[in-house]
Design a protein around this motif. Structure first.
Motif, PDB file in Angstrom:
ATOM      1  N   ASN A  73       0.822  -1.215   0.000  1.00 15.37           N
ATOM      2  CA  ASN A  73       0.000   0.000   0.000  1.00 15.37           C
ATOM      3  C   ASN A  73       0.855   1.263   0.000  1.00 15.37           C
ATOM      4  N   ASP A  74       2.129   1.137  -0.333  1.00 13.73           N
ATOM      5  CA  ASP A  74       3.088   2.249  -0.369  1.00 13.73           C
ATOM      6  C   ASP A  74       3.312   2.906   0.985  1.00 13.73           C
ATOM      7  N   GLN A  75       3.043   2.191   2.064  1.00 10.73           N
ATOM      8  CA  GLN A  75       3.381   2.669   3.401  1.00 10.73           C
ATOM      9  C   GLN A  75       4.864   2.384   3.624  1.00 10.73           C
ATOM     10  N   VAL A  76       5.576   3.324   4.242  1.00  7.21           N
ATOM     11  CA  VAL A  76       7.001   3.144   4.528  1.00  7.21           C
ATOM     12  C   VAL A  76       7.182   3.250   6.033  1.00  7.21           C
ATOM     13  N   PHE A  77       7.806   2.234   6.609  1.00  4.66           N
ATOM     14  CA  PHE A  77       7.982   2.164   8.058  1.00  4.66           C
ATOM     15  C   PHE A  77       9.157   1.270   8.378  1.00  4.66           C
ATOM     16  N   GLY A  78       9.553   1.255   9.646  1.00  3.28           N
ATOM     17  CA  GLY A  78      10.678   0.416  10.015  1.00  3.28           C
ATOM     18  C   GLY A  78      11.142   0.655  11.430  1.00  3.28           C
ATOM     19  N   ALA A  79      12.449   0.504  11.620  1.00  5.99           N
ATOM     20  CA  ALA A  79      13.016   0.581  12.961  1.00  5.99           C
ATOM     21  C   ALA A  79      14.453   1.065  12.900  1.00  5.99           C
ATOM     22  N   PHE A  80      14.870   1.690  13.986  1.00  4.78           N
ATOM     23  CA  PHE A  80      16.279   1.940  14.232  1.00  4.78           C
ATOM     24  C   PHE A  80      16.708   0.870  15.219  1.00  4.78           C
ATOM     25  N   LEU A  81      17.764   0.143  14.889  1.00  2.02           N
ATOM     26  CA  LEU A  81      18.284  -0.929  15.740  1.00  2.02           C
ATOM     27  C   LEU A  81      19.693  -0.560  16.167  1.00  2.02           C
ATOM     28  N   ASN A  82      19.947  -0.601  17.453  1.00  2.00           N
ATOM     29  CA  ASN A  82      21.275  -0.199  17.927  1.00  2.00           C
ATOM     30  C   ASN A  82      22.338  -1.253  17.651  1.00  2.00           C
ATOM     31  N   GLU A  83      21.930  -2.430  17.203  1.00  2.00           N
ATOM     32  CA  GLU A  83      22.856  -3.494  16.814  1.00  2.00           C
ATOM     33  C   GLU A  83      22.419  -4.034  15.465  1.00  2.00           C
ATOM     34  N   THR A  84      23.360  -4.631  14.753  1.00  2.00           N
ATOM     35  CA  THR A  84      23.001  -5.234  13.484  1.00  2.00           C
ATOM     36  C   THR A  84      22.216  -6.521  13.714  1.00  2.00           C
ATOM     37  N   LEU A  85      21.470  -6.935  12.716  1.00  2.00           N
ATOM     38  CA  LEU A  85      20.672  -8.164  12.816  1.00  2.00           C
ATOM     39  C   LEU A  85      21.574  -9.387  12.743  1.00  2.00           C
ATOM     40  N   LYS A  86      21.232 -10.395  13.534  1.00  2.00           N
ATOM     41  CA  LYS A  86      21.973 -11.652  13.537  1.00  2.00           C
ATOM     42  C   LYS A  86      21.028 -12.743  14.017  1.00  2.00           C
ATOM     43  N   ILE A 120      14.912  -6.740  19.866  1.00  2.00           N
ATOM     44  CA  ILE A 120      15.141  -7.409  18.578  1.00  2.00           C
ATOM     45  C   ILE A 120      15.177  -8.921  18.809  1.00  2.00           C
ATOM     46  N   LEU A 121      14.411  -9.652  18.025  1.00  2.00           N
ATOM     47  CA  LEU A 121      14.450 -11.111  18.027  1.00  2.00           C
ATOM     48  C   LEU A 121      14.544 -11.528  16.564  1.00  2.00           C
ATOM     49  N   SER A 122      15.685 -12.068  16.164  1.00  2.00           N
ATOM     50  CA  SER A 122      15.887 -12.397  14.747  1.00  2.00           C
ATOM     51  C   SER A 122      16.340 -13.849  14.633  1.00  2.00           C
ATOM     52  N   HIS A 124      15.835 -17.767  12.391  1.00  2.00           N
ATOM     53  CA  HIS A 124      15.903 -18.190  10.986  1.00  2.00           C
ATOM     54  C   HIS A 124      14.519 -18.194  10.338  1.00  2.00           C
ATOM     55  N   GLU A 125      13.465 -18.112  11.144  1.00  2.00           N
ATOM     56  CA  GLU A 125      12.098 -18.140  10.613  1.00  2.00           C
ATOM     57  C   GLU A 125      11.466 -16.758  10.527  1.00  2.00           C
ATOM     58  N   PHE A 126      12.028 -15.771  11.216  1.00  2.00           N
ATOM     59  CA  PHE A 126      11.420 -14.436  11.222  1.00  2.00           C
ATOM     60  C   PHE A 126      12.357 -13.423  11.852  1.00  2.00           C
ATOM     61  N   ILE A 127      11.985 -12.140  11.670  1.00  2.00           N
ATOM     62  CA  ILE A 127      12.600 -11.018  12.378  1.00  2.00           C
ATOM     63  C   ILE A 127      11.471 -10.323  13.127  1.00  2.00           C
ATOM     64  N   ALA A 128      11.662 -10.055  14.416  1.00  2.00           N
ATOM     65  CA  ALA A 128      10.654  -9.352  15.208  1.00  2.00           C
ATOM     66  C   ALA A 128      11.329  -8.213  15.971  1.00  2.00           C
ATOM     67  N   ILE A 129      10.637  -7.089  16.024  1.00  2.00           N
ATOM     68  CA  ILE A 129      11.145  -5.926  16.746  1.00  2.00           C
ATOM     69  C   ILE A 129      10.042  -5.453  17.682  1.00  2.00           C
ATOM     70  N   GLY A 130      10.335  -5.456  18.961  1.00  2.00           N
ATOM     71  CA  GLY A 130       9.326  -5.120  19.965  1.00  2.00           C
ATOM     72  C   GLY A 130       8.410  -6.304  20.213  1.00  2.00           C
ATOM     73  N   GLY A 131       7.896  -6.397  21.433  1.00  2.00           N
ATOM     74  CA  GLY A 131       7.019  -7.520  21.720  1.00  2.00           C
ATOM     75  C   GLY A 131       6.323  -7.383  23.053  1.00  2.00           C
ATOM     76  N   GLY A 132       5.636  -8.456  23.407  1.00  2.00           N
ATOM     77  CA  GLY A 132       4.889  -8.522  24.651  1.00  2.00           C
ATOM     78  C   GLY A 132       3.415  -8.747  24.385  1.00  2.00           C
ATOM     79  N   ASP A 133       2.744  -9.355  25.346  1.00  2.00           N
ATOM     80  CA  ASP A 133       1.313  -9.664  25.233  1.00  2.00           C
ATOM     81  C   ASP A 133       1.001 -10.484  23.981  1.00  2.00           C
ATOM     82  N   GLY A 134       1.951 -11.292  23.535  1.00  2.00           N
ATOM     83  CA  GLY A 134       1.727 -12.164  22.373  1.00  2.00           C
ATOM     84  C   GLY A 134       1.753 -11.443  21.036  1.00  2.00           C
ATOM     85  N   LYS A 135       2.226 -10.205  21.008  1.00  2.00           N
ATOM     86  CA  LYS A 135       2.252  -9.437  19.757  1.00  2.00           C
ATOM     87  C   LYS A 135       3.633  -8.843  19.542  1.00  2.00           C
ATOM     88  N   PHE A 136       3.927  -8.516  18.293  1.00  2.00           N
ATOM     89  CA  PHE A 136       5.180  -7.877  17.937  1.00  2.00           C
ATOM     90  C   PHE A 136       4.894  -6.498  17.351  1.00  2.00           C
TER      91      PHE A 136
END
Length: 179
Positions: A73-86, A120-122, A124-136
């Motif tokens: 839908n042409d929405q642009v969003f994301g995150a600033f991560l203080n560490e690289t993904l691994k 950050i939770l990255s 092999h099956e997904f990347i997740a940023i932020g969490g709690g209450d069963g949601k990301f």
């Protein structure tokens, strides 16, 4: 002096544009605003759709990164991560992390609330940023084309893709920078 974006091919469609860089740059933690060059570490356009490739290409980045998505839908969003993904089976990162969403009114930023440390939770099956209450706050499947965003305690964000929680990822870029 404006931030210089390097290593993006001219024949690709950018997610992170110069106006967006200027908005993100203003809300970075102070010491990261000193970085005047951002390097494209990974892009679906340039590197293909592979989480394994993503992890391989970003692993040599020793600092923070900007994670940016453009959805169907042409929405642009994301995150600033203080560490690289691994690949990791546990959360990592600090309260410097935040989620963001580009809107017609400007950049909406969702900083750490202090309610948990699910940055950050990255795996092999997904990347997740932020969490709690069963949601990301932001979740992207390993195929890099399906994701979701829901309000989470870590950032108390709105769904980043607009009113619906599910989204289709059309473009993904990860930018690194060093001081």
């Amino acid at each position: 002096m404006p931030v210089e974006l390097i290593d993006r091919r001219q024949d690709t469609t950018p997610v992170v544009t110069t106006p967006l860089v200027e908005k993100i740059h203003q809300v970075l933690p102070q010491r990261y605003r000193l970085a005047k060059k951002w390097t494209l570490l990974y892009s679906i356009d340039q590197h293909g759709i592979s989480l394994t490739t993503l992890y391989r290409l970003v692993k040599n980045n020793k600092g923070p990164c900007v994670f940016a998505i453009k959805d169907a839908n042409d929405q642009v969003f994301g995150a600033f991560l203080n560490e690289t993904l691994k690949p990791s089976t546990h959360y990592y990162g600090t309260g410097e992390c935040f989620l963001w969403r580009d809107t017609t009114q400007g950049l909406k930023v969702y900083p750490w609330t202090g309610k948990n440390e699910y940055m950050i939770l990255s795996e092999h099956e997904f990347i997740a940023i932020g969490g709690g209450d069963g949601k990301f706050g932001l979740w992207l499947h390993s195929d890099l084309d399906k994701g979701s965003s829901a309000t989470c305690p870590t950032f108390h964000n709105e769904p980043l893709a607009g009113e619906q929680e599910q989204f289709n990822c059309i473009e993904l870029e990860i930018w690194g920078f060093r001081l």
